[in-house]
Scaffold this active site. Structure first.
Site, PDB file in Angstrom:
ATOM      1  N   GLN A 126       0.665  -1.210   0.294  1.00 44.18           N
ATOM      2  CA  GLN A 126       0.246   0.004   0.209  1.00 44.18           C
ATOM      3  C   GLN A 126       1.178   1.222   0.155  1.00 44.18           C
ATOM      4  OE1 GLN A 126      -2.377   0.584   3.693  1.00 44.18           O
ATOM      5  NE2 GLN A 126      -3.549   1.809   2.370  1.00 44.18           N
ATOM      6  N   GLY A 127       0.695   2.095  -0.913  1.00 42.05           N
ATOM      7  CA  GLY A 127       1.592   3.078  -1.138  1.00 42.05           C
ATOM      8  C   GLY A 127       0.828   4.931  -1.244  1.00 42.05           C
ATOM      9  N   TYR A 128       0.331   4.696   0.365  1.00 41.45           N
ATOM     10  CA  TYR A 128      -0.419   5.549   0.558  1.00 41.45           C
ATOM     11  C   TYR A 128       0.569   6.567   1.571  1.00 41.45           C
ATOM     12  CZ  TYR A 128      -5.014   3.921  -0.139  1.00 41.45           C
ATOM     13  OH  TYR A 128      -6.702   3.771  -0.185  1.00 41.45           O
ATOM     14  N   SER A 129       1.111   7.019   2.182  1.00 41.87           N
ATOM     15  CA  SER A 129       2.078   7.306   3.525  1.00 41.87           C
ATOM     16  C   SER A 129       3.389   8.186   2.261  1.00 41.87           C
ATOM     17  CB  SER A 129       2.567   6.592   4.313  1.00 41.87           C
ATOM     18  OG  SER A 129       0.965   6.455   4.977  1.00 41.87           O
ATOM     19  N   GLU A 244     -10.785  -1.193   5.836  1.00 40.42           N
ATOM     20  CA  GLU A 244      -8.666  -1.596   6.720  1.00 40.42           C
ATOM     21  C   GLU A 244      -9.244  -1.080   8.298  1.00 40.42           C
ATOM     22  OE1 GLU A 244      -5.737   1.547   5.628  1.00 40.42           O
ATOM     23  OE2 GLU A 244      -4.029   0.118   7.338  1.00 40.42           O
ATOM     24  N   SER A 381      -3.635   7.242  12.723  1.00 41.43           N
ATOM     25  CA  SER A 381      -3.627   6.686  14.301  1.00 41.43           C
ATOM     26  C   SER A 381      -4.817   7.747  15.023  1.00 41.43           C
ATOM     27  CB  SER A 381      -2.869   8.190  14.506  1.00 41.43           C
ATOM     28  OG  SER A 381      -3.485   9.260  14.674  1.00 41.43           O
ATOM     29  N   ASN A 382      -4.979   6.920  16.639  1.00 42.64           N
ATOM     30  CA  ASN A 382      -5.935   6.944  17.389  1.00 42.64           C
ATOM     31  C   ASN A 382      -6.545   8.150  17.294  1.00 42.64           C
ATOM     32  OD1 ASN A 382      -5.679   4.432  17.510  1.00 42.64           O
ATOM     33  ND2 ASN A 382      -6.121   4.145  19.194  1.00 42.64           N
ATOM     34  N   GLU A 383      -5.869   9.378  17.315  1.00 49.71           N
ATOM     35  CA  GLU A 383      -6.280  10.481  17.367  1.00 49.71           C
ATOM     36  C   GLU A 383      -7.033  10.866  16.529  1.00 49.71           C
ATOM     37  OE1 GLU A 383      -3.212   9.760  17.915  1.00 49.71           O
ATOM     38  OE2 GLU A 383      -2.967  10.049  20.308  1.00 49.71           O
TER      39      GLU A 383
HETATM   40  C1  LIG Z   1       4.597  -0.577  11.240  1.00 46.40           C
HETATM   41  C2  LIG Z   1       3.363   0.745  10.406  1.00 46.40           C
HETATM   42  C3  LIG Z   1       3.142   0.035   9.265  1.00 46.40           C
HETATM   43  C4  LIG Z   1       2.794   1.038   8.829  1.00 46.40           C
HETATM   44  N1  LIG Z   1       1.888   0.407   6.777  1.00 46.40           N
HETATM   45  C5  LIG Z   1       1.864   1.642   6.190  1.00 46.40           C
HETATM   46  C6  LIG Z   1       1.610   1.019   4.763  1.00 46.40           C
HETATM   47  O1  LIG Z   1       1.976  -0.676   4.150  1.00 46.40           O
HETATM   48  N2  LIG Z   1       0.923   2.010   3.454  1.00 46.40           N
HETATM   49  C7  LIG Z   1       1.058   2.994   4.499  1.00 46.40           C
HETATM   50  O2  LIG Z   1       0.393   4.264   3.006  1.00 46.40           O
HETATM   51  N3  LIG Z   1       1.228   3.516   5.406  1.00 46.40           N
HETATM   52  C8  LIG Z   1       1.325   2.840   6.097  1.00 46.40           C
HETATM   53  N4  LIG Z   1       1.800   3.427   7.839  1.00 46.40           N
HETATM   54  C9  LIG Z   1       2.329   4.631   7.712  1.00 46.40           C
HETATM   55  C10 LIG Z   1       0.838   5.051   8.496  1.00 46.40           C
HETATM   56  O3  LIG Z   1      -0.603   5.073   8.246  1.00 46.40           O
HETATM   57  C11 LIG Z   1       0.736   6.858   9.087  1.00 46.40           C
HETATM   58  O4  LIG Z   1       2.151   6.201  10.205  1.00 46.40           O
HETATM   59  C12 LIG Z   1       0.235   7.388  10.201  1.00 46.40           C
HETATM   60  O5  LIG Z   1      -1.275   7.247   9.199  1.00 46.40           O
HETATM   61  C13 LIG Z   1       0.537   8.490  11.002  1.00 46.40           C
HETATM   62  O6  LIG Z   1       1.428   9.419  10.217  1.00 46.40           O
HETATM   63  P1  LIG Z   1       2.337   9.967  10.159  1.00 46.40           P
HETATM   64  O7  LIG Z   1       3.673   8.598  11.054  1.00 46.40           O
HETATM   65  O8  LIG Z   1       2.749  10.891   9.449  1.00 46.40           O
HETATM   66  O9  LIG Z   1       2.146  10.783  11.764  1.00 46.40           O
HETATM   67  P2  LIG Z   1       1.998  12.165  11.558  1.00 46.40           P
HETATM   68  O10 LIG Z   1       0.649  12.190  11.312  1.00 46.40           O
HETATM   69  O11 LIG Z   1       3.372  13.132  11.311  1.00 46.40           O
HETATM   70  O12 LIG Z   1       0.867  12.536  13.186  1.00 46.40           O
HETATM   71  C14 LIG Z   1       1.799  12.311  14.035  1.00 46.40           C
HETATM   72  C15 LIG Z   1       1.737  12.660  15.321  1.00 46.40           C
HETATM   73  O13 LIG Z   1       0.915  13.889  15.839  1.00 46.40           O
HETATM   74  C16 LIG Z   1      -1.189  13.712  15.679  1.00 46.40           C
HETATM   75  N5  LIG Z   1      -2.129  13.547  14.653  1.00 46.40           N
HETATM   76  C17 LIG Z   1      -1.686  14.653  13.350  1.00 46.40           C
HETATM   77  N6  LIG Z   1      -2.848  15.296  12.897  1.00 46.40           N
HETATM   78  C18 LIG Z   1      -3.650  15.504  14.117  1.00 46.40           C
HETATM   79  C19 LIG Z   1      -4.372  15.581  14.142  1.00 46.40           C
HETATM   80  N7  LIG Z   1      -5.257  16.465  13.413  1.00 46.40           N
HETATM   81  N8  LIG Z   1      -5.291  16.279  15.130  1.00 46.40           N
HETATM   82  C20 LIG Z   1      -4.282  15.314  16.570  1.00 46.40           C
HETATM   83  N9  LIG Z   1      -3.049  14.676  16.567  1.00 46.40           N
HETATM   84  C21 LIG Z   1      -2.878  14.655  15.593  1.00 46.40           C
HETATM   85  C22 LIG Z   1      -0.781  12.196  15.252  1.00 46.40           C
HETATM   86  O14 LIG Z   1      -1.617  11.418  16.140  1.00 46.40           O
HETATM   87  C23 LIG Z   1       0.727  11.306  15.763  1.00 46.40           C
HETATM   88  O15 LIG Z   1       0.356  10.827  17.184  1.00 46.40           O
HETATM   89  C24 LIG Z   1       2.376   2.946   8.722  1.00 46.40           C
HETATM   90  C25 LIG Z   1       2.589   2.876   9.871  1.00 46.40           C
HETATM   91  C26 LIG Z   1       3.539   1.914  10.144  1.00 46.40           C
HETATM   92  C27 LIG Z   1       4.127   2.151  12.238  1.00 46.40           C
END
Ligand SMILES: Cc1cc2nc3c(=O)[nH]c(=O)nc-3n(C[C@H](O)[C@H](O)[C@H](O)COP(=O)(O)OP(=O)(O)OC[C@H]3O[C@@H](n4cnc5c(N)ncnc54)[C@H](O)[C@@H]3O)c2cc1C
Length: 396
Positions: A126-129, A244, A381-383
């Site tokens: 999955q190439g989203y992030s 998901e 994320s849970n937030e």
């Molecule tokens: C083990 C693992 C597997 C993963 N696999 C995939 C994958 O296969 N494909 C893919 O595309 N992605 C994948 N991900 C990525 C995942 O979806 C992202 O890590 C996630 O969406 C959080 O984004 P970020 O890491 O950029 O953190 P950020 O968005 O930078 O967030 C950092 C912190 O700030 C908080 N935050 C951000 N915005 C807000 C807001 N508006 N209000 C309150 N709090 C906020 C977040 O909750 C978090 O605690 C994976 C991540 C992990 C850890």
């Protein structure tokens, strides 16, 4: 709303249980039970055994090669698989891109990809992030520019689970830099063997290699690999994320891990008696068990509502929040129960002739504890889930 299983559903449970008993290779169950890192072949082997039985994609309708099960049958199937220590079915093909393809794809895409997903001939990622575009996914910058009958893709994806095994990636790309963020995004299927793709490992805190960075440098992707309409990728991406979050609650896995936790707590000693009899530890186990039962009933209520034709709304976020927190608590309690035997942190290769440090049941518990720190991050994320609930339920 009826939460009792019918006679047919109970018979179905027996059928699934019997099939798993006869077909799951014991070595594979043992590996899953020990929570050792499963390899590519382990996942493919079990998936193909299920596919031969017609159960390769439990959520798919019959029309596309699925078993056409009800949501309750799928729930029972998940429970039986987890209880028997079957390797988990990977979601990227069957639960994520597959439903997107059969809902929004062309006839040619359906014909080409669906049978390959069913038999796990393709390994999807999955190439989203992207760096800086996780929670704020719509800000993604990987761009796809039109060049005749191809797109030329440039960008950087991150946290791409199992990209090192994958030969296909479903990817969100920006096709219109001038449109509003959500409207300029498209959903592309990319062959990972195309020149210009580099996969670089990220070793996580559990010392496992599950996630990666993916660099795309002038990658040429045929336009026939576009899903649906150009610029409408956000709609397909959201459809996929909703699926998901309902599967991410992992109730069946947590039930199995709770059983293991109790086994450990019965075997470990505290003050000359089994740890499970020690009041404060017992209270912690009871508390998480109650949480898990409540989650299970919430999950069943959501399934009953879905079966009655009501869509899943903010409930998906509730399931994700509670499910991920419970997974973390159970893996944490397992380490607490093991005391210092949770500390040895070994990667024993298959067939190792070295005895493990500590009792057999200590194997893999620290890795599981560490890896499960990610459950409250991935899948949104849970937030972010709390923000969704605040908006949709509380109207804030
Ligand atoms: C083990 C693992 C597997 C993963 N696999 C995939 C994958 O296969 N494909 C893919 O595309 N992605 C994948 N991900 C990525 C995942 O979806 C992202 O890590 C996630 O969406 C959080 O984004 P970020 O890491 O950029 O953190 P950020 O968005 O930078 O967030 C950092 C912190 O700030 C908080 N935050 C951000 N915005 C807000 C807001 N508006 N209000 C309150 N709090 C906020 C977040 O909750 C978090 O605690 C994976 C991540 C992990 C850890």
């Amino acid at each position: 709303m009826d939460l009792e299983f019918t006679a047919e559903e109970r018979a179905f449970r027996e059928e699934v249980r019997g099939f798993i008993r006869d077909s799951l290779p014991p070595a594979l169950a043992e590996k899953t039970r020990r929570m050792t890192h499963l390899g590519r072949e382990d996942f493919v082997t079990w998936h193909r055994i299920l596919n031969q039985r017609g159960w390769g994609a439990p959520g798919w309708p019959k029309e596309y090669g699925g078993p056409g099960w009800t949501l309750i049958q799928r729930y029972i199937f998940d429970e039986e698989c987890a209880a028997a220590d079957a390797p988990p079915l990977l979601p990227f093909g069957i639960a994520m891109v597959g439903p997107v393809i059969y809902t929004f794809g062309t006839e040619e895409q359906k014909k080409r990809y669906l049978p390959r997903i069913l038999n796990m001939d393709d390994w999807w990622c999955q190439g989203y992030s992207e760096p800086g575009s996780g929670s704020d996914l719509a800000s993604l910058r990987t761009k796809a520019e039109s060049d005749g009958d191809h797109y030329v893709v440039n960008g950087h994806k991150i946290w791409t689970t199992q990209a090192h095994y994958a030969n296909m990636m479903f990817c969100l790309v920006r096709t219109d830099p001038n449109a509003k963020p959500q409207e300029g995004i498209s959903f592309l299927l990319i062959d990972m063997n195309t020149p210009g793709i580099t996969v670089r490992p990220i070793i996580s805190i559990d010392e496992g290699h599950g996630v990666n960075e993916v660099f795309l440098d002038n990658v040429r992707v045929p336009k026939s690999n576009l899903i649906g309409k150009e610029g409408k990728g956000w709609t397909y991406a959201k459809f996929l994320l909703g699926n998901e979050r309902t599967t991410i609650a992992e109730v069946s896995t947590s039930k199995q891990r709770l059983r293991r936790l109790k086994e450990i707590a019965r075997a470990e000693q505290a003050f000359g008696a089994p740890l499970i009899e020690e009041a404060s530890f017992r209270a912690k186990v009871a508390a998480v068990e109650i949480e898990l039962m409540a989650l299970e009933y919430t999950n069943l209520r959501v399934l009953a509502a879905e079966t009655a034709g009501k869509g899943v709304g903010p409930e998906a976020s509730m399931l994700k929040i509670r499910g991920s927190e419970i997974q973390q608590t159970i893996t944490e309690l397992a380490c607490e129960a093991l005391g210092y035997y949770a500390n040895p942190y070994e990667h024993r290769p298959d067939g190792s002739n070295q005895p493990p440090v500590g009792p057999d049941y200590a194997q893999g518990r620290m890795e599981a504890f560490l890896y499960n720190r990610a459950t409250t991050i991935y899948g949104g994320s849970n937030e972010i889930q709390r923000n969704i609930i605040a908006k949709m339920v509380l109207g804030l």
